[in-house]
Motif scaffolding. Structure first.
Motif, PDB file in Angstrom:
ATOM      1  N   PHE A  60       5.708   9.588  -7.308  1.00 23.44           N
ATOM      2  CA  PHE A  60       4.440   9.532  -6.594  1.00 23.44           C
ATOM      3  C   PHE A  60       3.289   9.173  -7.530  1.00 23.44           C
ATOM      4  O   PHE A  60       3.129   9.767  -8.589  1.00 23.44           O
ATOM      5  CB  PHE A  60       4.135  10.878  -5.928  1.00 23.44           C
ATOM      6  CG  PHE A  60       5.065  11.229  -4.798  1.00 23.44           C
ATOM      7  CD1 PHE A  60       5.826  10.252  -4.177  1.00 23.44           C
ATOM      8  CD2 PHE A  60       5.188  12.529  -4.356  1.00 23.44           C
ATOM      9  CE1 PHE A  60       6.676  10.557  -3.132  1.00 23.44           C
ATOM     10  CE2 PHE A  60       6.047  12.856  -3.313  1.00 23.44           C
ATOM     11  CZ  PHE A  60       6.790  11.871  -2.701  1.00 23.44           C
ATOM     12  N   ALA A  61       2.489   8.209  -7.105  1.00 19.70           N
ATOM     13  CA  ALA A  61       1.278   7.834  -7.834  1.00 19.70           C
ATOM     14  C   ALA A  61       0.369   7.101  -6.866  1.00 19.70           C
ATOM     15  O   ALA A  61       0.828   6.505  -5.883  1.00 19.70           O
ATOM     16  CB  ALA A  61       1.597   6.952  -9.041  1.00 19.70           C
ATOM     17  N   ALA A  62      -0.925   7.138  -7.147  1.00 26.01           N
ATOM     18  CA  ALA A  62      -1.910   6.573  -6.221  1.00 26.01           C
ATOM     19  C   ALA A  62      -1.701   5.087  -5.966  1.00 26.01           C
ATOM     20  O   ALA A  62      -2.014   4.585  -4.888  1.00 26.01           O
ATOM     21  CB  ALA A  62      -3.314   6.820  -6.762  1.00 26.01           C
ATOM     22  N   GLY A  63      -1.157   4.360  -6.948  1.00 26.13           N
ATOM     23  CA  GLY A  63      -1.006   2.918  -6.800  1.00 26.13           C
ATOM     24  C   GLY A  63       0.230   2.482  -6.060  1.00 26.13           C
ATOM     25  O   GLY A  63       0.382   1.290  -5.749  1.00 26.13           O
ATOM     26  N   ASN A  64       1.148   3.416  -5.741  1.00 25.82           N
ATOM     27  CA  ASN A  64       2.418   3.026  -5.123  1.00 25.82           C
ATOM     28  C   ASN A  64       2.235   2.346  -3.774  1.00 25.82           C
ATOM     29  O   ASN A  64       2.868   1.332  -3.471  1.00 25.82           O
ATOM     30  CB  ASN A  64       3.320   4.246  -4.945  1.00 25.82           C
ATOM     31  CG  ASN A  64       3.942   4.702  -6.244  1.00 25.82           C
ATOM     32  OD1 ASN A  64       3.745   4.081  -7.282  1.00 25.82           O
ATOM     33  ND2 ASN A  64       4.673   5.802  -6.195  1.00 25.82           N
ATOM     34  N   ALA A  65       1.378   2.938  -2.926  1.00 23.44           N
ATOM     35  CA  ALA A  65       1.240   2.418  -1.558  1.00 23.44           C
ATOM     36  C   ALA A  65       0.815   0.959  -1.567  1.00 23.44           C
ATOM     37  O   ALA A  65       1.350   0.139  -0.804  1.00 23.44           O
ATOM     38  CB  ALA A  65       0.236   3.268  -0.782  1.00 23.44           C
ATOM     39  N   GLY A  66      -0.115   0.618  -2.442  1.00 19.22           N
ATOM     40  CA  GLY A  66      -0.560  -0.774  -2.530  1.00 19.22           C
ATOM     41  C   GLY A  66       0.541  -1.706  -2.977  1.00 19.22           C
ATOM     42  O   GLY A  66       0.665  -2.830  -2.472  1.00 19.22           O
ATOM     43  N   ARG A  67       1.355  -1.246  -3.924  1.00 18.27           N
ATOM     44  CA  ARG A  67       2.456  -2.093  -4.399  1.00 18.27           C
ATOM     45  C   ARG A  67       3.504  -2.293  -3.305  1.00 18.27           C
ATOM     46  O   ARG A  67       4.051  -3.395  -3.142  1.00 18.27           O
ATOM     47  CB  ARG A  67       3.077  -1.478  -5.652  1.00 18.27           C
ATOM     48  CG  ARG A  67       2.187  -1.556  -6.881  1.00 18.27           C
ATOM     49  CD  ARG A  67       2.901  -1.073  -8.128  1.00 18.27           C
ATOM     50  NE  ARG A  67       3.045   0.375  -8.176  1.00 18.27           N
ATOM     51  CZ  ARG A  67       2.168   1.221  -8.702  1.00 18.27           C
ATOM     52  NH1 ARG A  67       1.043   0.751  -9.210  1.00 18.27           N
ATOM     53  NH2 ARG A  67       2.395   2.524  -8.719  1.00 18.27           N
ATOM     54  N   VAL A  68       3.780  -1.235  -2.535  1.00 21.66           N
ATOM     55  CA  VAL A  68       4.755  -1.338  -1.453  1.00 21.66           C
ATOM     56  C   VAL A  68       4.254  -2.295  -0.372  1.00 21.66           C
ATOM     57  O   VAL A  68       4.999  -3.153   0.125  1.00 21.66           O
ATOM     58  CB  VAL A  68       5.041   0.049  -0.847  1.00 21.66           C
ATOM     59  CG1 VAL A  68       5.824  -0.076   0.457  1.00 21.66           C
ATOM     60  CG2 VAL A  68       5.820   0.909  -1.843  1.00 21.66           C
ATOM     61  N   VAL A  69       2.991  -2.157   0.011  1.00 22.58           N
ATOM     62  CA  VAL A  69       2.419  -3.049   1.013  1.00 22.58           C
ATOM     63  C   VAL A  69       2.518  -4.504   0.557  1.00 22.58           C
ATOM     64  O   VAL A  69       2.889  -5.394   1.329  1.00 22.58           O
ATOM     65  CB  VAL A  69       0.957  -2.673   1.317  1.00 22.58           C
ATOM     66  CG1 VAL A  69       0.269  -3.787   2.111  1.00 22.58           C
ATOM     67  CG2 VAL A  69       0.891  -1.368   2.090  1.00 22.58           C
ATOM     68  N   GLN A  70       2.211  -4.761  -0.711  1.00 23.44           N
ATOM     69  CA  GLN A  70       2.265  -6.133  -1.203  1.00 23.44           C
ATOM     70  C   GLN A  70       3.692  -6.668  -1.163  1.00 23.44           C
ATOM     71  O   GLN A  70       3.912  -7.850  -0.816  1.00 23.44           O
ATOM     72  CB  GLN A  70       1.713  -6.221  -2.627  1.00 23.44           C
ATOM     73  CG  GLN A  70       1.514  -7.645  -3.119  1.00 23.44           C
ATOM     74  CD  GLN A  70       0.570  -8.428  -2.224  1.00 23.44           C
ATOM     75  OE1 GLN A  70      -0.567  -8.023  -1.986  1.00 23.44           O
ATOM     76  NE2 GLN A  70       1.040  -9.568  -1.707  1.00 23.44           N
ATOM     77  N   MET A  71       4.671  -5.831  -1.478  1.00 18.70           N
ATOM     78  CA  MET A  71       6.073  -6.260  -1.387  1.00 18.70           C
ATOM     79  C   MET A  71       6.421  -6.637   0.057  1.00 18.70           C
ATOM     80  O   MET A  71       7.093  -7.644   0.310  1.00 18.70           O
ATOM     81  CB  MET A  71       7.004  -5.151  -1.885  1.00 18.70           C
ATOM     82  CG  MET A  71       7.027  -4.987  -3.383  1.00 18.70           C
ATOM     83  SD  MET A  71       8.242  -3.719  -3.871  1.00 18.70           S
ATOM     84  CE  MET A  71       8.356  -4.055  -5.639  1.00 18.70           C
ATOM     85  N   PHE A  72       5.962  -5.799   0.995  1.00 17.59           N
ATOM     86  CA  PHE A  72       6.231  -6.101   2.403  1.00 17.59           C
ATOM     87  C   PHE A  72       5.560  -7.398   2.828  1.00 17.59           C
ATOM     88  O   PHE A  72       6.178  -8.247   3.483  1.00 17.59           O
ATOM     89  CB  PHE A  72       5.765  -4.943   3.282  1.00 17.59           C
ATOM     90  CG  PHE A  72       5.795  -5.271   4.755  1.00 17.59           C
ATOM     91  CD1 PHE A  72       6.997  -5.562   5.389  1.00 17.59           C
ATOM     92  CD2 PHE A  72       4.627  -5.303   5.505  1.00 17.59           C
ATOM     93  CE1 PHE A  72       7.034  -5.889   6.741  1.00 17.59           C
ATOM     94  CE2 PHE A  72       4.650  -5.626   6.852  1.00 17.59           C
ATOM     95  CZ  PHE A  72       5.854  -5.915   7.474  1.00 17.59           C
ATOM     96  N   LEU A  73       4.308  -7.579   2.437  1.00 16.18           N
ATOM     97  CA  LEU A  73       3.588  -8.801   2.813  1.00 16.18           C
ATOM     98  C   LEU A  73       4.248 -10.046   2.222  1.00 16.18           C
ATOM     99  O   LEU A  73       4.372 -11.082   2.896  1.00 16.18           O
ATOM    100  CB  LEU A  73       2.130  -8.714   2.355  1.00 16.18           C
ATOM    101  CG  LEU A  73       1.270  -7.627   2.995  1.00 16.18           C
ATOM    102  CD1 LEU A  73      -0.119  -7.600   2.372  1.00 16.18           C
ATOM    103  CD2 LEU A  73       1.190  -7.800   4.501  1.00 16.18           C
ATOM    104  N   ASP A  74       4.670  -9.950   0.976  1.00 17.45           N
ATOM    105  CA  ASP A  74       5.349 -11.094   0.348  1.00 17.45           C
ATOM    106  C   ASP A  74       6.628 -11.441   1.105  1.00 17.45           C
ATOM    107  O   ASP A  74       6.935 -12.617   1.353  1.00 17.45           O
ATOM    108  CB  ASP A  74       5.669 -10.785  -1.115  1.00 17.45           C
ATOM    109  CG  ASP A  74       4.423 -10.721  -1.986  1.00 17.45           C
ATOM    110  OD1 ASP A  74       3.356 -11.188  -1.550  1.00 17.45           O
ATOM    111  OD2 ASP A  74       4.524 -10.184  -3.111  1.00 17.45           O
ATOM    112  N   ASN A  75       7.384 -10.393   1.474  1.00 17.99           N
ATOM    113  CA  ASN A  75       8.621 -10.635   2.210  1.00 17.99           C
ATOM    114  C   ASN A  75       8.344 -11.128   3.621  1.00 17.99           C
ATOM    115  O   ASN A  75       9.093 -11.958   4.166  1.00 17.99           O
ATOM    116  CB  ASN A  75       9.477  -9.365   2.258  1.00 17.99           C
ATOM    117  CG  ASN A  75      10.631  -9.411   1.267  1.00 17.99           C
ATOM    118  OD1 ASN A  75      10.943 -10.466   0.720  1.00 17.99           O
ATOM    119  ND2 ASN A  75      11.277  -8.278   1.054  1.00 17.99           N
TER     120      ASN A  75
END
Length: 336
Positions: free
Chosen positions: A306-321
Motif C-alpha cells: 500500500f502506498a498513496a501512488g498505487n491507485a494512479g499507477r493502476v489507473v494508468q495501466m488500465f487506461l493504457d490497456n
C-alpha cells in the motif's frame, strides 16, 4: 477468447462509482465512440450488460480472497452474470482470488497490475529484513515499557547484515527490486524461480524444485513469488528444517506458499530465528493466532504494497490497456 473490440458500438465498462466520477473523462477518451461507464447499480437496476470490468482497489476494499465483503460481492456477482464480459483488469499483481479463477475458466481475459507496487513491496520486505536483523521488535517492546535496554546489555549482539546471504524466491518486478536494494547494502543474493538459468544481471538461480539446495546457506529466505501449483506449500516442514536456526523468513507473496503450522512450530521452538509476514494462510489472520504475539515475528495485515501512488499507477495501466483493447492490439500483463 481474444480480448479485442469487434464493434463500432460503444464499449460498455463496469467500474465503481468512485472511478466513474474520478476517472470517467480519461476512460471515455481511450476509445471512439466513447465507452459507456456502468456501475453495479446500473447492472442490477437495468440488467445492463458490459464488455469490460475494472476491479479497482475501492471495489475490493477490505475483502480478501477468503472473506468477501457485501459490496465487493455485488461487483463480483455482476461480472459472473454478464455473458458479454470479455476482459477484466484487476488492481493487484496476484490473480489467485476465486472469482478470477472462475472468469479465466469461462474464457474471460484477465490482466493484472503487476509492477504497479513492486518498489513499494520491495521497500516493505527490506524494511522487515532490517528491523529483524537489527532487533527492532525487541527495542520497540522496550520503548513501549519505558525501559532503557541497550543491545550491548543483551548479548549476543546482532550479526552484521553486510555479507549475509538472501535467497529471493520469485524473479518478477518485486523480486528484482528487492535484489537491487539488498545488493546495494552488501548482501549476497541468489534466486529461486521457474528456471535455473542465471539471471540477466548474473545472479545464481535455481528452479523452485531445487530450493533444498539453497536453504542450508540462507540467512534470509524472501518469498516474492506468485502462488501456483509449483509454489503452493513450497516452504514445508522439511524445507524449513534445512534453514540455519539463525535464519529468518520474509513472506510478501501469498500465505499458501508456506506451511503455516510448520512455520509457527519452527518459530516457537527456536528452529528459525524470526519472520516478517505480510500474508497468511487465511486472511484476516485469526485474532488468536500465535503469530500476533510471537516476540520474533513482525506480522502486518497484507499491507506491504500500500502506498498513496498505487491507485494512479493502476489507473494508468488500465487506461493504457483500454487504448490497446479499442485498437485491437495485444494487452499487457495478461494472466495465463
Amino acid at each position: 477468447m481474444n480480448a479485442t473490440a469487434h464493434s463500432t458500438q460503444p464499449l460498455r465498462i463496469l467500474v465503481s462509482e468512485q472511478q466513474r466520477v474520478q476517472q470517467g473523462e480519461r476512460i471515455r477518451a481511450c476509445a471512439t465512440p466513447a465507452p459507456e461507464l456502468l456501475t453495479v447499480d446500473d447492472v442490477e437496476q437495468r440488467g445492463a450488460q458490459f464488455d469490460i470490468a475494472f476491479v479497482s482497489r475501492d471495489v475490493t476494499g477490505l475483502s480478501t480472497k477468503h472473506e468477501t465483503q457485501p459490496e465487493t460481492a455485488r461487483f463480483y456477482n455482476a461480472m459472473r452474470a454478464s455473458p458479454s464480459l470479455r476482459w477484466v483488469h484487476i488492481h493487484s499483481a496476484g490473480a489467485d482470488r476465486p472469482i478470477y479463477m472462475e472468469l479465466l475458466a469461462r474464457g474471460v481475459t484477465l490482466t493484472s497490475s503487476a509492477g504497479s507496487n513492486a518498489e513499494v513491496v520491495a521497500q516493505s520486505a527490506v524494511t522487515g529484513l532490517l528491523m529483524l536483523g537489527r532487533r527492532f521488535p525487541e527495542l520497540l517492546r522496550a520503548q513501549q515499557q519505558g525501559h532503557w535496554a541497550p543491545l550491548i546489555d543483551r548479548p549476543p549482539l546482532p550479526a552484521d547484515i553486510h555479507g549475509q546471504t538472501a535467497a529471493i524466491v520469485g524473479w518478477g518486478g518485486i523480486g528484482q527490486a528487492i535484489a537491487r536494494i539488498l545488493l546495494a547494502i552488501g548482501l549476497n543474493v541468489q534466486v529461486v524461480r521457474s528456471s535455473a538459468a542465471t539471471t540477466d544481471n548474473g545472479l545464481p538461480s535455481h528452479a523452485f524444485e531445487d530450493i533444498a539446495n539453497v536453504l542450508p546457506k540462507t540467512d534470509w529466505l524472501i518469498l516474492a513469488c506468485p502462488l501456483s501449483d509449483r509454489t503452493r506449500q513450497l516452504i514445508n516442514r522439511d524445507r524449513l528444517a534445512l534453514l540455519p536456526t539463525t535464519a529468518h523468513l520474509i513472506n510478501i507473496s501469498r500465505g499458501d506458499v508456506v506451511d503455516e503450522p510448520a512455520l509457527i512450530d519452527a518459530l516457537g521452538t527456536g528452529k528459525l530465528a524470526g519472520a516478517y509476514l505480510d500474508v497468511f494462510a487465511h486472511e484476516p489472520l485469526a485474532s488468536d493466532s500465535p503469530l500476533w504475539t510471537m516476540p520474533n515475528v513482525i506480522a502486518t495485515p497484507h499491507s506491504a504494497g500500500f502506498a498513496a501512488g498505487n491507485a494512479g499507477r493502476v489507473v494508468q495501466m488500465f487506461l493504457d490497456n483500454l487504448t490497446r483493447f479499442a485498437q485491437n492490439s495485444a494487452l499487457a500483463n495478461v494472466v495465463r
